[in-house]
Scaffold this active site. Sequence first.
Site, PDB file in Angstrom:
ATOM      1  N   ASP A   1     -19.347 -30.545 -25.970  1.00  0.00           N
ATOM      2  CA  ASP A   1     -19.551 -29.186 -25.507  1.00  0.00           C
ATOM      3  C   ASP A   1     -19.790 -29.277 -24.008  1.00  0.00           C
ATOM      4  O   ASP A   1     -20.378 -30.242 -23.537  1.00  0.00           O
ATOM      5  CB  ASP A   1     -20.815 -28.625 -26.184  1.00  0.00           C
ATOM      6  CG  ASP A   1     -20.665 -27.183 -26.607  1.00  0.00           C
ATOM      7  OD1 ASP A   1     -20.428 -26.350 -25.727  1.00  0.00           O
ATOM      8  OD2 ASP A   1     -20.799 -26.905 -27.811  1.00  0.00           O
TER       9      ASP A   1
ATOM     10  N   ASP B   1     -18.256 -23.732 -23.181  1.00  0.00           N
ATOM     11  CA  ASP B   1     -19.124 -22.633 -23.594  1.00  0.00           C
ATOM     12  C   ASP B   1     -18.829 -21.373 -22.774  1.00  0.00           C
ATOM     13  O   ASP B   1     -18.666 -21.451 -21.552  1.00  0.00           O
ATOM     14  CB  ASP B   1     -20.569 -23.089 -23.356  1.00  0.00           C
ATOM     15  CG  ASP B   1     -21.593 -22.182 -23.991  1.00  0.00           C
ATOM     16  OD1 ASP B   1     -21.548 -22.016 -25.214  1.00  0.00           O
ATOM     17  OD2 ASP B   1     -22.446 -21.635 -23.260  1.00  0.00           O
TER      18      ASP B   1
ATOM     19  N   GLU C   1     -14.415 -21.345 -25.470  1.00  0.00           N
ATOM     20  CA  GLU C   1     -15.097 -20.367 -26.338  1.00  0.00           C
ATOM     21  C   GLU C   1     -14.897 -18.988 -25.731  1.00  0.00           C
ATOM     22  O   GLU C   1     -15.355 -18.718 -24.618  1.00  0.00           O
ATOM     23  CB  GLU C   1     -16.593 -20.653 -26.453  1.00  0.00           C
ATOM     24  CG  GLU C   1     -17.271 -19.701 -27.448  1.00  0.00           C
ATOM     25  CD  GLU C   1     -18.751 -19.445 -27.198  1.00  0.00           C
ATOM     26  OE1 GLU C   1     -19.432 -19.009 -28.135  1.00  0.00           O
ATOM     27  OE2 GLU C   1     -19.232 -19.642 -26.067  1.00  0.00           O
TER      28      GLU C   1
ATOM     29  N   HIS D   1     -21.833 -22.365 -35.068  1.00  0.00           N
ATOM     30  CA  HIS D   1     -23.304 -22.335 -35.027  1.00  0.00           C
ATOM     31  C   HIS D   1     -23.856 -20.987 -34.552  1.00  0.00           C
ATOM     32  O   HIS D   1     -25.068 -20.845 -34.429  1.00  0.00           O
ATOM     33  CB  HIS D   1     -23.794 -23.447 -34.107  1.00  0.00           C
ATOM     34  CG  HIS D   1     -23.344 -23.254 -32.685  1.00  0.00           C
ATOM     35  ND1 HIS D   1     -22.016 -23.316 -32.309  1.00  0.00           N
ATOM     36  CD2 HIS D   1     -24.027 -22.943 -31.576  1.00  0.00           C
ATOM     37  CE1 HIS D   1     -21.922 -23.052 -31.029  1.00  0.00           C
ATOM     38  NE2 HIS D   1     -23.114 -22.827 -30.547  1.00  0.00           N
ATOM     39  N   ASP D   2     -22.965 -20.038 -34.241  1.00  0.00           N
ATOM     40  CA  ASP D   2     -23.413 -18.707 -33.808  1.00  0.00           C
ATOM     41  C   ASP D   2     -23.086 -17.616 -34.816  1.00  0.00           C
ATOM     42  O   ASP D   2     -23.401 -16.445 -34.583  1.00  0.00           O
ATOM     43  CB  ASP D   2     -22.719 -18.326 -32.486  1.00  0.00           C
ATOM     44  CG  ASP D   2     -23.073 -19.254 -31.346  1.00  0.00           C
ATOM     45  OD1 ASP D   2     -24.228 -19.703 -31.288  1.00  0.00           O
ATOM     46  OD2 ASP D   2     -22.191 -19.529 -30.503  1.00  0.00           O
TER      47      ASP D   2
END
Length: 530
Positions: A99, A201, A264, A325-326
Amino acid sequence: MPETTWWKRGVVYQIYPRSFQDSNGDGIGDLNGIRQRLDYLTWLGTDALWISPIYTSPMADFGYDVADYCGIDPIFGTLEDFDHLIEEAHAKGLRLILDFVPNHTSDQHPWFQESRSSRANSKRDWYIWRDPAPDGGPPNNWISNFGGPAWEWDEATEQYYYHAFLREQPDLNWRNAEVRKAMYDALRFWLNRGVDGFRVDVIWHLIKDAEFRDNPPNLGFQPNQAEINRFLQVYSADQPEVHEVVSEMRRVLEEYPERVLIGEIYLPLERLVAYYGQDLSGAHLPFNFQLIHTAWNAREIAALINEYEDALPEGGWPNWVLGNHDQPRIGARVGPRQARVAAMLLLTLRGTPTMYYGDEIGIGKVEIPPEAVQDPWEKNEPGLGLGRDPERTPMHWDGSAQSGFTRGRPWLPLDPSFPSCHVEGLRNEPASILMLYRRLIELRRQHLALSIGRYKPIPTEGDVLAYERQHRTERFLVALNLGQKPHAFPLPDGRTGRVLLSTCLDQGEETIGAQVNLRPDEGLIIALQE
Ligand code: GLC
């Protein structure tokens, strides 16, 4: 880029490192834990792992607040552990994607400490500092993604700084050339250590409106929504100049062979596909989250696949995501039966699939008692169902206490289903969801039609979503019953076929005539014959 490139054919597996495997008993997963589980990932058949942030961090947003881009947080281990992990992963044929969190740092990052020390500091312009509005309030109406104003007053230097997320996550100023250089060097630091790519991100956030204009109100706002939705994010993100930054990052990766840049991006389709960049000079894979946001019914999903395929630029490689994970887990959204159908969909669509750890063992809706809440978003805006802890609970490995995740006290509670739902047990159940995932990945590897083959939609019938995948002489029908009633489905062009796989995993390779009978909640992959 040829279609044989690893990130086009391969399956990506996302690991939320706090919750995968703890090796030192502190209740939080770590790098050595991931290393111990590499054989599991090769057994499952995945090609690459993407690890959510492991950098030095005060953990205000669990690693998405980075205090040193070239360091490993002691919670996760050391740089040596990292080198060890990547070496072993590569030896087993697994790629490793990190990430990268370029939009903001931690407020504890030395750059921010310097920047806030005085208006004259050489790093002042590395962050976004603004004078108050004429009334003394924040410079504009921008809201933090985690609720509350996005501007924080700094008493000492009498200016506001901007944070799109927590106040502990000040945004970097990507219009500043020194920031860009420092961040590209951080990328090179990891590329030199052998990292195979990055998931970047909130990449669409990097550049904000040069004039910091107010965002317009969202007239459809409902009080049960997150506060960020009060305004349309017209000026705070997705600015045209961001594409220049994305292609600069891409060029850094191109200094090395075969690296992948994943972005993302939560945007509507037509704006999402712009992140492939002019002449494909942008992200290799702008993450496609459409399946997360579309109602689970055959007609809408069929329409979305077509829209996405049509919107892709010439040569742009598709990708699909069911969860991360969100986002609420797929098992929580559609239930255990349809979770199996969803797995078949993810792994038979054209383009790179990204799986989320734990989905393959069918983790569903996990209730987090109020006293166990960890997520800062849930703490800021409680009770709206925004919290992300439910999708971040530890992986279940075996039947022991804490399911083999830790010998200590896990940082988040495990899903209470763990005694009957864990890797060790499901590996011995021939029809388990875990075995379904493994078989799907295996089939995808065996048959290029299922990974890189042409996608051909078939008109939806009732609750059945169907399409063909084709490569050279191979032709497959995928028929997914998203409903709870049986449905007879005709094979295309009057062909016959052979069932390669049912989501129920209870039938052999059966030959079928002109039509196939789908059971409720069943998905089939059928090899079509002349
Ligand atoms: C991304 C991450 C999320 C994080 C946020 C701020 O959306 O996936 O977990 O909280 O960015 O970095």
